[in-house]
Design an enzyme around this catalytic site. Sequence first.
Site, mmCIF file in Angstrom:
data_model
loop_
_atom_site.group_PDB
_atom_site.id
_atom_site.type_symbol
_atom_site.label_atom_id
_atom_site.label_comp_id
_atom_site.label_asym_id
_atom_site.label_seq_id
_atom_site.Cartn_x
_atom_site.Cartn_y
_atom_site.Cartn_z
ATOM 1 N N HIS A 58 0.878 -1.223 -0.063
ATOM 2 C CA HIS A 58 0.081 0.024 0.119
ATOM 3 C C HIS A 58 0.958 1.180 -0.186
ATOM 4 C CE1 HIS A 58 -3.785 2.060 0.735
ATOM 5 N NE2 HIS A 58 -3.192 2.858 1.284
ATOM 6 N N SER A 59 0.604 2.045 -1.205
ATOM 7 C CA SER A 59 1.415 3.195 -1.239
ATOM 8 C C SER A 59 0.753 4.477 -0.582
ATOM 9 C CB SER A 59 1.702 3.860 -2.515
ATOM 10 O OG SER A 59 2.446 2.656 -3.278
ATOM 11 N N GLU A 60 1.630 4.971 0.461
ATOM 12 C CA GLU A 60 1.155 6.139 1.384
ATOM 13 C C GLU A 60 0.248 7.192 0.552
ATOM 14 O OE1 GLU A 60 3.139 9.025 4.532
ATOM 15 O OE2 GLU A 60 4.059 8.651 2.966
ATOM 16 N N CYS A 72 -9.615 9.578 -5.024
ATOM 17 C CA CYS A 72 -8.690 8.256 -5.026
ATOM 18 C C CYS A 72 -9.643 7.302 -4.077
ATOM 19 C CB CYS A 72 -7.450 8.318 -4.495
ATOM 20 S SG CYS A 72 -7.045 8.720 -2.722
ATOM 21 N N CYS A 74 -7.545 5.091 -2.133
ATOM 22 C CA CYS A 74 -6.566 4.734 -1.190
ATOM 23 C C CYS A 74 -7.259 4.496 0.353
ATOM 24 C CB CYS A 74 -5.632 5.653 -1.250
ATOM 25 S SG CYS A 74 -4.810 6.022 -2.906
ATOM 26 N N GLY A 99 1.685 9.634 -4.027
ATOM 27 C CA GLY A 99 1.358 9.987 -5.502
ATOM 28 C C GLY A 99 1.976 9.079 -6.429
ATOM 29 N N THR A 120 -5.018 11.109 -14.462
ATOM 30 C CA THR A 120 -3.889 11.041 -13.359
ATOM 31 C C THR A 120 -2.549 10.877 -14.151
ATOM 32 O OG1 THR A 120 -3.399 9.928 -11.592
ATOM 33 C CG2 THR A 120 -4.429 8.648 -13.289
ATOM 34 N N ASP A 132 4.410 6.473 -13.242
ATOM 35 C CA ASP A 132 4.231 5.805 -11.903
ATOM 36 C C ASP A 132 5.705 5.449 -11.689
ATOM 37 O OD1 ASP A 132 4.122 4.007 -9.808
ATOM 38 O OD2 ASP A 132 2.356 3.109 -10.619
ATOM 39 N N ARG A 134 6.962 4.196 -8.936
ATOM 40 C CA ARG A 134 7.470 3.207 -7.747
ATOM 41 C C ARG A 134 8.413 2.225 -7.967
ATOM 42 N NH1 ARG A 134 0.868 2.509 -6.187
ATOM 43 N NH2 ARG A 134 1.108 2.543 -8.465
#
Length: 214
Positions: A58-60, A72, A74, A99, A120, A132, A134
């Site tokens: 899970h990305s902050e 979102c 999230c 983000g 987005t 993205d 990440r």
Amino acid sequence: MPDFPAATSRSRVRVPLRFHDGYAVDAEVVTFHGLTDGREHLAVVLGDPGPVPLVRLHSECLTGDVFGSARCDCGPQLREAVERIADRGGVLLYLRQEGRDIGLYNKLDAYALQDQGLDTYAANTALGLPEDARDYTAAAQMLRALDVGTLDLLSNNPDKASQLRDLGVEVRDRVPTGVFTTAHNVRYLRAKVLQTQHTLPLAELTGRAELSAR
């Protein structure tokens, strides 16, 4: 096995989790030494993980996780993940990748461009940033430090599973999350399907996007 430095557990502490809807569960929160990106990521161990735990990366998301932003999904995904993982046994990796790892201020700048009509991903590109950014090497380090070599991944995002496999983690199955739509996030969710092949019901999202535009 891919060659990257090993991380080690730094501390383990029991934390009673309490959510706004009344759901409560006790977790063990693990911190680490030696993560490649130098960030303070957390592993939240829930229930009895067993030989094949359920795991979520899970990305902050400060706006969604903390403030309940409806732009979102999230916050609802985090809440759902904690309960599902606790029921089965597993680990939630809370990764400091705000983000999609462009940072909080840049994410809010991207929101402003989305208000002008960009999706987005296009908004990130317009800012000269990756769609993205990440990287999940630190997540693989954390899993290895927790002796998790095989898992079921709670995610709609195929890139997470692909990166973990490339990093030597055996992803046995990818388990979809729920679909949490609002009038404010349906276009965002639809973009995820079209741009990065998230496993979400596209026809349903398209219909909701059309309704929200009226």
